[in-house]
Motif scaffolding. Sequence first.
Motif, PDB file in Angstrom:
ATOM      1  N   VAL A 164       6.340  -6.038  -7.814  1.00 20.50           N
ATOM      2  CA  VAL A 164       7.700  -6.566  -8.006  1.00 20.50           C
ATOM      3  C   VAL A 164       7.581  -8.072  -8.209  1.00 20.50           C
ATOM      4  N   GLY A 165       7.747  -8.497  -9.445  1.00 23.20           N
ATOM      5  CA  GLY A 165       7.560  -9.913  -9.749  1.00 23.20           C
ATOM      6  C   GLY A 165       6.140 -10.328  -9.432  1.00 23.20           C
ATOM      7  N   ALA A 166       6.007 -11.352  -8.612  1.00 24.83           N
ATOM      8  CA  ALA A 166       4.670 -11.861  -8.265  1.00 24.83           C
ATOM      9  C   ALA A 166       4.121 -11.190  -7.016  1.00 24.83           C
ATOM     10  N   LEU A 167       4.821 -10.196  -6.526  1.00 27.99           N
ATOM     11  CA  LEU A 167       4.378  -9.546  -5.286  1.00 27.99           C
ATOM     12  C   LEU A 167       3.880  -8.131  -5.534  1.00 27.99           C
ATOM     13  N   VAL A 168       3.003  -7.688  -4.658  1.00 32.33           N
ATOM     14  CA  VAL A 168       2.586  -6.297  -4.665  1.00 32.33           C
ATOM     15  C   VAL A 168       3.063  -5.672  -3.353  1.00 32.33           C
ATOM     16  N   LEU A 169       3.595  -4.464  -3.448  1.00 31.86           N
ATOM     17  CA  LEU A 169       4.110  -3.773  -2.270  1.00 31.86           C
ATOM     18  C   LEU A 169       3.385  -2.445  -2.109  1.00 31.86           C
ATOM     19  N   TYR A 170       2.995  -2.143  -0.885  1.00 31.41           N
ATOM     20  CA  TYR A 170       2.415  -0.837  -0.589  1.00 31.41           C
ATOM     21  C   TYR A 170       3.248  -0.169   0.504  1.00 31.41           C
ATOM     22  N   GLU A 171       3.748   1.012   0.199  1.00 27.90           N
ATOM     23  CA  GLU A 171       4.452   1.770   1.237  1.00 27.90           C
ATOM     24  C   GLU A 171       3.464   2.776   1.821  1.00 27.90           C
ATOM     25  N   VAL A 172       3.269   2.709   3.122  1.00 26.34           N
ATOM     26  CA  VAL A 172       2.292   3.572   3.782  1.00 26.34           C
ATOM     27  C   VAL A 172       3.013   4.445   4.801  1.00 26.34           C
ATOM     28  N   SER A 173       2.841   5.742   4.661  1.00 25.43           N
ATOM     29  CA  SER A 173       3.456   6.700   5.580  1.00 25.43           C
ATOM     30  C   SER A 173       2.852   8.073   5.292  1.00 25.43           C
ATOM     31  N   PRO A 174       3.177   9.082   6.092  1.00 23.86           N
ATOM     32  CA  PRO A 174       2.678  10.425   5.765  1.00 23.86           C
ATOM     33  C   PRO A 174       3.497  11.086   4.660  1.00 23.86           C
ATOM     34  N   LEU A 175       4.542  10.432   4.188  1.00 24.40           N
ATOM     35  CA  LEU A 175       5.446  11.061   3.217  1.00 24.40           C
ATOM     36  C   LEU A 175       4.815  11.124   1.822  1.00 24.40           C
ATOM     37  N   GLU A 176       5.202  12.141   1.084  1.00 23.72           N
ATOM     38  CA  GLU A 176       4.568  12.357  -0.218  1.00 23.72           C
ATOM     39  C   GLU A 176       5.067  11.425  -1.305  1.00 23.72           C
ATOM     40  N   THR A 208       0.153 -11.446   5.192  1.00 25.54           N
ATOM     41  CA  THR A 208       0.865 -10.287   4.669  1.00 25.54           C
ATOM     42  C   THR A 208       2.148 -10.063   5.470  1.00 25.54           C
ATOM     43  N   VAL A 209       3.230  -9.784   4.750  1.00 30.28           N
ATOM     44  CA  VAL A 209       4.495  -9.457   5.416  1.00 30.28           C
ATOM     45  C   VAL A 209       4.627  -7.936   5.466  1.00 30.28           C
ATOM     46  N   CYS A 210       5.018  -7.409   6.607  1.00 28.03           N
ATOM     47  CA  CYS A 210       5.149  -5.960   6.752  1.00 28.03           C
ATOM     48  C   CYS A 210       6.601  -5.619   7.090  1.00 28.03           C
ATOM     49  N   ALA A 229       3.694  -6.272   2.029  1.00 27.76           N
ATOM     50  CA  ALA A 229       3.994  -7.117   0.864  1.00 27.76           C
ATOM     51  C   ALA A 229       3.086  -8.332   0.859  1.00 27.76           C
ATOM     52  N   ASP A 230       2.604  -8.659  -0.327  1.00 27.81           N
ATOM     53  CA  ASP A 230       1.779  -9.870  -0.444  1.00 27.81           C
ATOM     54  C   ASP A 230       1.784 -10.321  -1.893  1.00 27.81           C
ATOM     55  N   ARG A 231       1.145 -11.425  -2.152  1.00 29.97           N
ATOM     56  CA  ARG A 231       1.070 -11.916  -3.519  1.00 29.97           C
ATOM     57  C   ARG A 231       0.200 -10.986  -4.364  1.00 29.97           C
ATOM     58  N   LEU A 232       0.590 -10.816  -5.604  1.00 29.57           N
ATOM     59  CA  LEU A 232      -0.103  -9.884  -6.492  1.00 29.57           C
ATOM     60  C   LEU A 232      -1.587 -10.226  -6.635  1.00 29.57           C
ATOM     61  N   GLU A 233      -1.899 -11.514  -6.621  1.00 31.00           N
ATOM     62  CA  GLU A 233      -3.299 -11.891  -6.817  1.00 31.00           C
ATOM     63  C   GLU A 233      -4.179 -11.514  -5.619  1.00 31.00           C
ATOM     64  N   ARG A 234      -3.535 -11.150  -4.513  1.00 32.97           N
ATOM     65  CA  ARG A 234      -4.322 -10.744  -3.346  1.00 32.97           C
ATOM     66  C   ARG A 234      -4.388  -9.220  -3.232  1.00 32.97           C
ATOM     67  N   VAL A 255      11.179   3.802   0.419  1.00 27.47           N
ATOM     68  CA  VAL A 255      11.766   2.468   0.624  1.00 27.47           C
ATOM     69  C   VAL A 255      11.478   1.557  -0.568  1.00 27.47           C
ATOM     70  N   LEU A 256      10.302   1.723  -1.134  1.00 28.99           N
ATOM     71  CA  LEU A 256       9.825   0.810  -2.190  1.00 28.99           C
ATOM     72  C   LEU A 256      10.855   0.550  -3.282  1.00 28.99           C
ATOM     73  N   ASP A 257      11.483   1.605  -3.729  1.00 28.40           N
ATOM     74  CA  ASP A 257      12.359   1.451  -4.893  1.00 28.40           C
ATOM     75  C   ASP A 257      13.695   0.784  -4.568  1.00 28.40           C
ATOM     76  N   PHE A 258      13.876   0.450  -3.299  1.00 29.67           N
ATOM     77  CA  PHE A 258      15.103  -0.260  -2.924  1.00 29.67           C
ATOM     78  C   PHE A 258      14.850  -1.756  -2.742  1.00 29.67           C
ATOM     79  N   LEU A 259      13.625  -2.158  -3.029  1.00 26.26           N
ATOM     80  CA  LEU A 259      13.281  -3.578  -2.898  1.00 26.26           C
ATOM     81  C   LEU A 259      13.245  -4.221  -4.272  1.00 26.26           C
ATOM     82  N   GLU A 260      13.906  -5.341  -4.404  1.00 26.67           N
ATOM     83  CA  GLU A 260      13.909  -6.005  -5.701  1.00 26.67           C
ATOM     84  C   GLU A 260      13.852  -7.523  -5.528  1.00 26.67           C
ATOM     85  N   GLN A 261      13.409  -8.154  -6.590  1.00 27.88           N
ATOM     86  CA  GLN A 261      13.295  -9.613  -6.573  1.00 27.88           C
ATOM     87  C   GLN A 261      14.676 -10.236  -6.784  1.00 27.88           C
ATOM     88  N   VAL A 262      14.971 -11.293  -6.066  1.00 30.62           N
ATOM     89  CA  VAL A 262      16.203 -12.043  -6.332  1.00 30.62           C
ATOM     90  C   VAL A 262      15.859 -13.513  -6.487  1.00 30.62           C
TER      91      VAL A 262
END
Lengths: 201, 258
Positions: free
Chosen positions: B226-238, B186-188, B202-207, B242-249
């Motif tokens: 996002v594409g073949a990846l799944v992203l989880y943003e973890v924080s105390p924020l509601e 997993t990439v953090c 971030a990791d592959r969607l199948e995982r 950051v998530l919505d600024f990440l995109e596939q290229v």
Amino acid sequence: MTQEDQSDGGTAASSAPTEFAARFRECYRALWAVAVAIVRDRTTAEDVVQDAAALALGKLDQFKQGTSFRAWMTQMVRFVALNHARRLKKRRGESTGLSMDSLVSHPPTSRQPATLARSGDLPPDQAWFDDRVAAALASLGETARSCLLLRTLEHLEYAEIAELLGIPEGTAMSHVHRARAHLREQLSEHALAPARKGQGT
Amino acid sequence: MSRDTASLLDLYLDGLLEPAESLRFKEQLRGDPLLRSQAELQRRIDAAIVRAWTAPAAPALRQQDTPPGNPHSKRTFPRPLQAGWLVRSLYAAIAALLLIGVGSVWVWMGSSGEADPYAGLPWRSMEMFYRIETQKGFEPMWVCDTDQRFASTFHSALGQAMRLRPLPQGVRMLGLSYSHTLSPRTVCMLARVNGTPVVVFADRLERDTPPVLSAESGLRAHRRAVGALVLYEVSPLESPRVLDFLEQVEMRKEWLDK
């Protein structure tokens, strides 16, 4: 027959060590899955696959061209792993790393997860669930566990699993389905407990 | 659950039902909470198996495992040895070891000369990772100084290049770390939002496995695919910051050397 199997023929690893190394790397994950299904310990499984590779290197002339290298290597891995498991059975006791054995010997009976002792961290509910899965896996037979791991980890077709383990395709499928049912039965009590916290958006 | 239904469930999860049967079974799933819970349980079990028992990367063959003199000195099959075969095997084994050794060094050592950052990482849940990293000072292991490097790092780790669009004021990407969380690779991404630590896993969607966060942690998880990846943003924020600024290229060949 899979694409890999078809490509095994002709120039396969029968005599060329470089070809052997490449083929070994290609099928390493499946070999490791078979090994860990038998020896039930991650580190030992790596050793077993290494030993099997050394054994296979010395027997390259016995590999028949046109047959599946992966299936041939799997037989080597099973041979070494079963020998190892037999030896271990005689002098039972120690195990290192993440081991299904340690969990089946001392199955988690409360919500105190087994990972607590390993990491020193306070693990979440998920760690406890994972430990229960490992304990339930350990209670399966070796062939059923091999079939299940090859299907779940490597997403192999039942025909491929059958070829690797030398069993009929229907038997491979039956092993996987029965193993899943067994695991669901073992885990259902915990899974149905309404203790889920956290949320996503 | 009856045996027939259990069997149908397995065939459904295996993708082995005919299209019409599959549709019928989906209908059955919708109307049967017990069956649905069993399907969900099976997915959780599979995810747990993947988390705990995913194979490590293929290693180089160890030198001490090569046949020493007699390759069958320790383990034997009931077949007589021949002298010519023995010599050929020995040479073959030595050559293979050299090739595999060189190859594995090339694969495992990056251009920076660093070892595989994932090697030997213990499994950590998202909550554990967040807590440990914040206690340690929230320092990333790796900083991507260019968009190309960011893209190529994701491409090599997860098979899909990613881009981070310009972040708004108060949001700062610190860098990347590595963790065995959704999978052993997993990439953090470590970021701060007005000083609050934020981790994006971030990791592959199948995982993908939905995280379980304890109420005491005060953490929330926000998910995006996002594409073949799944992203989880973890924080105390509601809400995700950051998530919505990440995109596939699309990965470009020239970036591979960046």
